[in-house]
Design a protein around this motif. Structure first.
Motif, PDB file in Angstrom:
ATOM      1  N   ARG A 176      29.388  34.386  37.958  1.00 12.17           N
ATOM      2  CA  ARG A 176      29.790  34.304  39.363  1.00 12.17           C
ATOM      3  C   ARG A 176      31.201  33.751  39.562  1.00 12.17           C
ATOM      4  O   ARG A 176      31.956  34.238  40.394  1.00 12.17           O
ATOM      5  CB  ARG A 176      28.759  33.402  40.040  1.00 12.17           C
ATOM      6  CG  ARG A 176      28.890  33.135  41.457  1.00 12.17           C
ATOM      7  CD  ARG A 176      27.625  32.479  41.953  1.00 12.17           C
ATOM      8  NE  ARG A 176      27.255  31.280  41.203  1.00 12.17           N
ATOM      9  CZ  ARG A 176      26.121  30.609  41.387  1.00 12.17           C
ATOM     10  NH1 ARG A 176      25.238  31.030  42.268  1.00 12.17           N
ATOM     11  NH2 ARG A 176      25.857  29.533  40.682  1.00 12.17           N
ATOM     12  N   LEU A 188      23.438  44.940  41.077  1.00 15.33           N
ATOM     13  CA  LEU A 188      23.946  43.925  42.022  1.00 15.33           C
ATOM     14  C   LEU A 188      24.045  44.584  43.392  1.00 15.33           C
ATOM     15  O   LEU A 188      24.934  45.400  43.629  1.00 15.33           O
ATOM     16  CB  LEU A 188      25.325  43.405  41.553  1.00 15.33           C
ATOM     17  CG  LEU A 188      26.138  42.555  42.542  1.00 15.33           C
ATOM     18  CD1 LEU A 188      25.329  41.438  43.155  1.00 15.33           C
ATOM     19  CD2 LEU A 188      27.371  41.976  41.850  1.00 15.33           C
ATOM     20  N   THR A 190      27.533  43.389  46.521  1.00 20.99           N
ATOM     21  CA  THR A 190      28.702  42.979  45.733  1.00 20.99           C
ATOM     22  C   THR A 190      29.751  42.284  46.605  1.00 20.99           C
ATOM     23  O   THR A 190      30.411  41.346  46.156  1.00 20.99           O
ATOM     24  CB  THR A 190      29.318  44.203  45.016  1.00 20.99           C
ATOM     25  OG1 THR A 190      28.311  44.800  44.219  1.00 20.99           O
ATOM     26  CG2 THR A 190      30.472  43.801  44.105  1.00 20.99           C
ATOM     27  N   TYR A 194      28.809  38.805  46.909  1.00 22.89           N
ATOM     28  CA  TYR A 194      28.964  38.175  45.585  1.00 22.89           C
ATOM     29  C   TYR A 194      30.422  37.778  45.324  1.00 22.89           C
ATOM     30  O   TYR A 194      30.689  36.646  44.908  1.00 22.89           O
ATOM     31  CB  TYR A 194      28.470  39.161  44.526  1.00 22.89           C
ATOM     32  CG  TYR A 194      28.496  38.658  43.111  1.00 22.89           C
ATOM     33  CD1 TYR A 194      27.547  37.751  42.650  1.00 22.89           C
ATOM     34  CD2 TYR A 194      29.459  39.118  42.207  1.00 22.89           C
ATOM     35  CE1 TYR A 194      27.561  37.305  41.334  1.00 22.89           C
ATOM     36  CE2 TYR A 194      29.481  38.685  40.896  1.00 22.89           C
ATOM     37  CZ  TYR A 194      28.530  37.775  40.457  1.00 22.89           C
ATOM     38  OH  TYR A 194      28.549  37.344  39.159  1.00 22.89           O
ATOM     39  N   TYR A 229      22.720  38.185  47.697  1.00 27.85           N
ATOM     40  CA  TYR A 229      22.809  39.374  46.849  1.00 27.85           C
ATOM     41  C   TYR A 229      21.596  39.380  45.935  1.00 27.85           C
ATOM     42  O   TYR A 229      20.901  38.362  45.804  1.00 27.85           O
ATOM     43  CB  TYR A 229      24.130  39.432  46.057  1.00 27.85           C
ATOM     44  CG  TYR A 229      24.411  38.205  45.227  1.00 27.85           C
ATOM     45  CD1 TYR A 229      23.867  38.049  43.959  1.00 27.85           C
ATOM     46  CD2 TYR A 229      25.221  37.193  45.724  1.00 27.85           C
ATOM     47  CE1 TYR A 229      24.119  36.913  43.208  1.00 27.85           C
ATOM     48  CE2 TYR A 229      25.476  36.051  44.979  1.00 27.85           C
ATOM     49  CZ  TYR A 229      24.928  35.926  43.719  1.00 27.85           C
ATOM     50  OH  TYR A 229      25.174  34.800  42.977  1.00 27.85           O
TER      51      TYR A 229
END
Ligand code: 2AM
Ligand code: CA
Length: 268
Positions: free
Chosen positions: A23, A93, A96, A99, A106
């Motif tokens: 992340r 994912l 996004t 994120y 997410y």
């Protein structure tokens, strides 16, 4: 029958742990205008594919980041040999944009399709550590607790989610739908993850959801979770949802679903 749901869960949890690990170090690349992909999307998908194909080597696998994913989904599945045609449909994912901005909404979505029907699906939110699961005919659960939608029957009492494409034009029909729904319901949310919207509806946190032009990997797991939680999901015109071109209306109850469809039909 093999325990497909366990494989969905194992793969989704692995993908989710990779997203969290990466992340703070990702760089984003633009696939198209405002359409991002990061190293994390790709790493999550690789790990999910390794788990799924490690357990079911003769199944097909299509993830959002698979080359020619849409073209591959348009073809009938061929994986599975004597047992029919199995295809895993994966969003490594979903959300996004959230994120890359450090917003926590997410998720990873992993579903197994056989001959056009979703057999099992998991949506995993690694921040909230929420694992939404369903297998066909066996109900849906969140971290082991059975899921059931709300009993909201009227749009004026409904908390709705609406999803819109990036860079949508002001005069688009989707903006008109958004405004009409916003006007008629209690309140609207745009949360940035279609998969989580579907799961929140199944959990009774949202009462309805409208989205145009999503992709199969956004909805494959979530649509089964919705159905197994006793909620409704159809195309925007009320016909059965086409997984290959999902334009969807979902609602917790039949009465609410009908009311939303009626409002949308007046705009066509
Ligand atoms: P939103 O819900 O905040 O509008 C992907 O799951 C997310 O990307 C969706 O939830 C939505 O965010 C956004 N999105 C991107 N393209 C979209 C499209 N064509 N239709 C609907 N939502 C889209
Ligand atoms: Ca994605």
């Amino acid at each position: 029958m093999p325990d497909y749901l366990s494989t969905c869960e194992k793969a989704a949890r692995k993908g989710g742990s990779i997203l969290v690990e990466m992340r703070d170090s990702v760089t984003r690349h633009e696939k198209g205008p405002n359409d991002f992909v990061t190293e994390a999307d790709l790493a999550s998908q690789d790990a999910i594919r390794d788990i799924v194909l490690g357990e079911f080597p003769d199944h097909q696998f299509v993830g959002e980041e698979t080359k020619n994913a849409l073209e591959r989904l348009a073809l009938p599945a061929s994986g599975g040999g004597r047992n029919g045609s199995f295809r895993w449909i994966v969003d490594p994912l979903d959300g996004t944009t959230n994120y890359v901005h450090g917003l926590p909404s997410y998720a990873v979505s992993v579903a197994l399709e056989q001959d056009g029907q979703i057999l099992a699906g998991v949506v995993y939110d690694p921040n909230a550590e929420e694992c939404f699961r369903a297998s066909r005919g066996c109900g849906a659960d969140l971290n082991g607790k059975p899921l059931k939608g709300s009993d909201c029957k009227r749009l004026k009492e409904a908390l709705m989610a609406v999803s819109l494409p990036v860079k949508i034009s002001r005069d688009s029909i989707e903006i008109t739908r958004f405004l009409e729904i916003m006007h008629a319901c209690q309140s609207v949310r745009r949360l940035g993850s279609a998969a989580l919207n579907l799961c929140y509806l199944a959990a009774g946190r949202l009462d309805g959801y409208v989205a145009g032009n999503l992709k199969a990997w956004d909805v494959a797991a979530g649509m089964l979770i919705i159905q197994e939680a006793g909620c409704l999901i159809t195309s925007i015109d009320g016909s059965p949802l086409d997984l290959r071109a999902p334009r969807l209306t979902a609602a917790a109850t039949e009465m609410l679903h009908t009311e939303i469809l009626e409002i949308l039909a007046q705009l066509e």
